[in-house]
Design a protein around this motif. Sequence first.
Motif: not given
Length: 143
Positions: A4-9
């Motif tokens: 989810l942190e990757q997607i938030s990028q």
Amino acid sequence: MNLLEQISQCKDMVIATSLNDCVTARSVSTIVVDDKIYFQTSNKMEKYRQIAGNPRVALTKGFFQIQGNAKCIGTWSDNPKLCNKYKQLHSKSYEAYGELDEEVVIEVSIKEIKSWQYRDDKVYIVTHNLVDNIIDEQLQSKM
């Protein structure tokens, strides 16, 4: 960095919506908070009408494919914490559209994320089912 942190990028994504066998896709400026994706749109736009009639949507960016359910959660003034984050990442978009009378906020509850991962000269598709908390990994090919 978790998934989810990757997607938030991803500050913009392509969203696909459909209604009555008509599928459309377009870019949206997104924010990710917890396990949900948010964007703004006009309640006069085709994507809004399609979401109102069929909440199932798909989003994509890079090596991510996301499926979820979308719904209108009101306006930015109804969601001040989300508004602040959106303005930080998308100030020009907010300035242009955010305070228009017809502008609404759409929330996408993520059901599934597929990601393409390259490891040890191999390609894997990793499926994260957020509803049932299941991760499945399939080898696709060798590079």
